[in-house]
Design a protein around this motif. Structure first.
Motif, PDB file in Angstrom:
ATOM      1  N   TYR A 181     -68.770   4.216  36.348  1.00 26.65           N
ATOM      2  CA  TYR A 181     -68.947   5.322  35.413  1.00 26.65           C
ATOM      3  C   TYR A 181     -67.643   6.102  35.356  1.00 26.65           C
ATOM      4  CZ  TYR A 181     -73.904   4.310  36.043  1.00 26.65           C
ATOM      5  OH  TYR A 181     -75.120   3.682  36.091  1.00 26.65           O
ATOM      6  N   GLY A 182     -67.205   6.440  34.156  1.00 21.38           N
ATOM      7  CA  GLY A 182     -65.974   7.205  34.014  1.00 21.38           C
ATOM      8  C   GLY A 182     -66.023   8.091  32.788  1.00 21.38           C
ATOM      9  N   VAL A 183     -65.221   9.132  32.792  1.00 20.25           N
ATOM     10  CA  VAL A 183     -65.093  10.029  31.645  1.00 20.25           C
ATOM     11  C   VAL A 183     -63.639  10.008  31.208  1.00 20.25           C
ATOM     12  CG1 VAL A 183     -65.335  12.376  30.762  1.00 20.25           C
ATOM     13  CG2 VAL A 183     -66.988  11.493  32.441  1.00 20.25           C
ATOM     14  N   HIS A 184     -63.401   9.543  29.987  1.00 20.96           N
ATOM     15  CA  HIS A 184     -62.038   9.422  29.468  1.00 20.96           C
ATOM     16  C   HIS A 184     -61.341  10.783  29.445  1.00 20.96           C
ATOM     17  CE1 HIS A 184     -58.715   7.780  27.197  1.00 20.96           C
ATOM     18  NE2 HIS A 184     -58.862   8.712  26.275  1.00 20.96           N
ATOM     19  N   GLY A 185     -60.088  10.790  29.866  1.00 23.75           N
ATOM     20  CA  GLY A 185     -59.312  12.017  29.844  1.00 23.75           C
ATOM     21  C   GLY A 185     -59.530  12.917  31.042  1.00 23.75           C
ATOM     22  N   THR A 186     -60.333  12.449  32.014  1.00 31.81           N
ATOM     23  CA  THR A 186     -60.559  13.216  33.239  1.00 31.81           C
ATOM     24  C   THR A 186     -60.282  12.307  34.435  1.00 31.81           C
ATOM     25  OG1 THR A 186     -62.886  12.632  33.679  1.00 31.81           O
ATOM     26  CG2 THR A 186     -62.469  14.320  32.005  1.00 31.81           C
ATOM     27  N   ASP A 187     -60.365  12.876  35.639  1.00 28.35           N
ATOM     28  CA  ASP A 187     -60.156  12.065  36.836  1.00 28.35           C
ATOM     29  C   ASP A 187     -61.475  11.530  37.390  1.00 28.35           C
ATOM     30  OD1 ASP A 187     -61.269  14.361  37.809  1.00 28.35           O
ATOM     31  OD2 ASP A 187     -59.669  14.834  39.231  1.00 28.35           O
ATOM     32  N   PHE A 188     -62.566  11.712  36.616  1.00 26.69           N
ATOM     33  CA  PHE A 188     -63.851  11.213  37.102  1.00 26.69           C
ATOM     34  C   PHE A 188     -63.962   9.712  36.887  1.00 26.69           C
ATOM     35  CE2 PHE A 188     -68.257   9.889  36.382  1.00 26.69           C
ATOM     36  CZ  PHE A 188     -68.797  10.222  37.613  1.00 26.69           C
ATOM     37  N   PHE A 189     -64.136   8.975  37.968  1.00 26.90           N
ATOM     38  CA  PHE A 189     -64.356   7.533  37.911  1.00 26.90           C
ATOM     39  C   PHE A 189     -65.071   7.128  39.188  1.00 26.90           C
ATOM     40  CE2 PHE A 189     -63.460   3.030  38.261  1.00 26.90           C
ATOM     41  CZ  PHE A 189     -63.591   2.596  36.947  1.00 26.90           C
ATOM     42  N   TYR A 190     -66.236   6.511  39.029  1.00 24.23           N
ATOM     43  CA  TYR A 190     -67.033   6.122  40.194  1.00 24.23           C
ATOM     44  C   TYR A 190     -67.519   4.692  40.011  1.00 24.23           C
ATOM     45  CZ  TYR A 190     -70.824   5.961  43.602  1.00 24.23           C
ATOM     46  OH  TYR A 190     -71.637   5.602  44.647  1.00 24.23           O
TER      47      TYR A 190
ATOM     48  N   PRO B 273     -61.564  -8.650  46.352  1.00 21.90           N
ATOM     49  CA  PRO B 273     -60.596  -7.607  45.971  1.00 21.90           C
ATOM     50  C   PRO B 273     -60.402  -7.523  44.456  1.00 21.90           C
ATOM     51  CG  PRO B 273     -59.738  -8.973  47.754  1.00 21.90           C
ATOM     52  CD  PRO B 273     -60.959  -9.673  47.237  1.00 21.90           C
ATOM     53  N   PHE B 274     -60.258  -6.309  43.958  1.00 18.41           N
ATOM     54  CA  PHE B 274     -59.929  -6.091  42.555  1.00 18.41           C
ATOM     55  C   PHE B 274     -59.202  -4.758  42.432  1.00 18.41           C
ATOM     56  CE2 PHE B 274     -63.896  -3.826  43.085  1.00 18.41           C
ATOM     57  CZ  PHE B 274     -63.793  -2.725  42.250  1.00 18.41           C
ATOM     58  N   SER B 275     -58.524  -4.567  41.301  1.00 13.32           N
ATOM     59  CA  SER B 275     -57.750  -3.349  41.077  1.00 13.32           C
ATOM     60  C   SER B 275     -58.599  -2.305  40.358  1.00 13.32           C
ATOM     61  CB  SER B 275     -56.501  -3.657  40.243  1.00 13.32           C
ATOM     62  OG  SER B 275     -55.878  -2.455  39.827  1.00 13.32           O
ATOM     63  N   VAL B 276     -58.876  -1.211  41.041  1.00 19.50           N
ATOM     64  CA  VAL B 276     -59.630  -0.125  40.420  1.00 19.50           C
ATOM     65  C   VAL B 276     -58.831   0.477  39.266  1.00 19.50           C
ATOM     66  CG1 VAL B 276     -60.621   2.170  40.781  1.00 19.50           C
ATOM     67  CG2 VAL B 276     -60.899   0.405  42.531  1.00 19.50           C
ATOM     68  N   GLU B 277     -57.516   0.587  39.431  1.00 16.48           N
ATOM     69  CA  GLU B 277     -56.676   1.169  38.382  1.00 16.48           C
ATOM     70  C   GLU B 277     -56.702   0.311  37.119  1.00 16.48           C
ATOM     71  OE1 GLU B 277     -55.353   4.165  38.427  1.00 16.48           O
ATOM     72  OE2 GLU B 277     -56.377   4.349  40.367  1.00 16.48           O
ATOM     73  N   GLU B 278     -56.696  -1.008  37.291  1.00 18.20           N
ATOM     74  CA  GLU B 278     -56.762  -1.892  36.126  1.00 18.20           C
ATOM     75  C   GLU B 278     -58.125  -1.790  35.457  1.00 18.20           C
ATOM     76  OE1 GLU B 278     -56.137  -6.614  34.975  1.00 18.20           O
ATOM     77  OE2 GLU B 278     -55.379  -5.832  36.877  1.00 18.20           O
ATOM     78  N   LEU B 279     -59.168  -1.633  36.259  1.00 21.83           N
ATOM     79  CA  LEU B 279     -60.511  -1.467  35.713  1.00 21.83           C
ATOM     80  C   LEU B 279     -60.588  -0.197  34.868  1.00 21.83           C
ATOM     81  CD1 LEU B 279     -63.463  -2.417  35.581  1.00 21.83           C
ATOM     82  CD2 LEU B 279     -63.886  -1.151  37.696  1.00 21.83           C
ATOM     83  N   LYS B 280     -59.952   0.870  35.325  1.00 16.62           N
ATOM     84  CA  LYS B 280     -59.938   2.122  34.565  1.00 16.62           C
ATOM     85  C   LYS B 280     -59.279   1.929  33.203  1.00 16.62           C
ATOM     86  CE  LYS B 280     -59.643   5.322  38.508  1.00 16.62           C
ATOM     87  NZ  LYS B 280     -58.785   6.352  39.148  1.00 16.62           N
ATOM     88  N   ILE B 281     -58.201   1.164  33.168  1.00 18.69           N
ATOM     89  CA  ILE B 281     -57.474   0.936  31.918  1.00 18.69           C
ATOM     90  C   ILE B 281     -58.339   0.175  30.930  1.00 18.69           C
ATOM     91  CG2 ILE B 281     -55.509  -0.242  30.873  1.00 18.69           C
ATOM     92  CD1 ILE B 281     -53.974   0.289  33.491  1.00 18.69           C
TER      93      ILE B 281
END
Length: 223
Positions: A180-189, A214-222
């Motif tokens: 779950y994430g909110v675009h434009g914020t630091d919320f990502f779970y 293993p996986f990249s959380v940062e890539e998932l956010k993108i």
């Protein structure tokens, strides 16, 4: 200072299969937090919101019913701030969501959109057959298939229940991750739904317990 008035629209129980209490808890937690911040919040069930012709400048919702979403879309077009947007909810229905994923090149399993009246001709097994016109409401709306005969049986069931379109997704073996994430914020779970008990129909067991690949959380956010 003027009090901010907000309308809340809860989700009908039929749209929370095996998750009625969880979804209600999320909705009422948001309501409590808004009131704690000094907002005036009036809460309506989906049906009451539509039948009473409720209007508001700010609306938050967990709606799923098509009539409710149409009403929210109309208010949004008139200038109301609607969270979650009716347009966003519509885009999360299987068929339009799959079309958007394909159109925008978002990585996802190989997918096909077909009429339930048509024969399935692709050689993609195992796969998931999902109703394409709505979110899953009963266990049979999402089914796992390992061969053509099973796919055809599922499509026949869809036709019998008046479901006109299906989305078929390639099955990928591996860890299932929900986020779950909110675009434009630091919320990502993110989390593994197994071994958690947060399952609508228990279908996560097909992939088994998460192994922690293993996986990249940062890539998932993108993405």
């Amino acid at each position: 200072m003027d009090v901010i008035s907000i309308i809340g629209v809860s989700r009908g129980n039929e749209y929370s299969p095996n998750h009625v209490d969880n979804d209600a808890a999320i909705f009422y937690k948001v309501t409590e937090e808004l009131r704690r911040l000094g907002c005036e919040v009036k809460v309506y069930a989906e049906k009451d919101f539509v039948e009473q012709g409720v209007k508001g400048d700010i609306i938050f919702d967990m709606a799923r019913d098509k009539v409710t979403i149409a009403r929210l879309r109309s208010l949004e077009d008139e200038g109301a701030l609607v969270i979650n947007s009716a347009y966003g909810i519509d885009n999360c229905v299987r068929k339009p969501m799959t079309e958007l994923l394909i159109k925008n090149g978002v990585p996802h399993p190989q997918s096909f959109i077909i009429s339930t009246a048509d024969e399935y001709l692709e050689n993609c097994y195992p796969c998931w057959v999902k109703r394409g016109d709505s979110h899953a409401m009963v266990k049979e709306d999402v089914a796992y298939a390992t061969c053509k005969e099973e796919v055809e049986n599922i499509l026949a069931d869809f036709r019998k229940r008046g479901i006109p379109v299906a989305v078929i997704n390639e099955h990928l073996q591996g860890d299932l991750v929900k986020f779950y994430g909110v675009h434009g914020t630091d919320f990502f779970y993110w989390f593994y739904p197994s071994p958690c008990s947060l399952s609508k129909f228990g279908l996560e067991k097909i992939n088994g317990i998460a192994k922690g690949i293993p996986f990249s959380v940062e890539e998932l956010k993108i993405q």
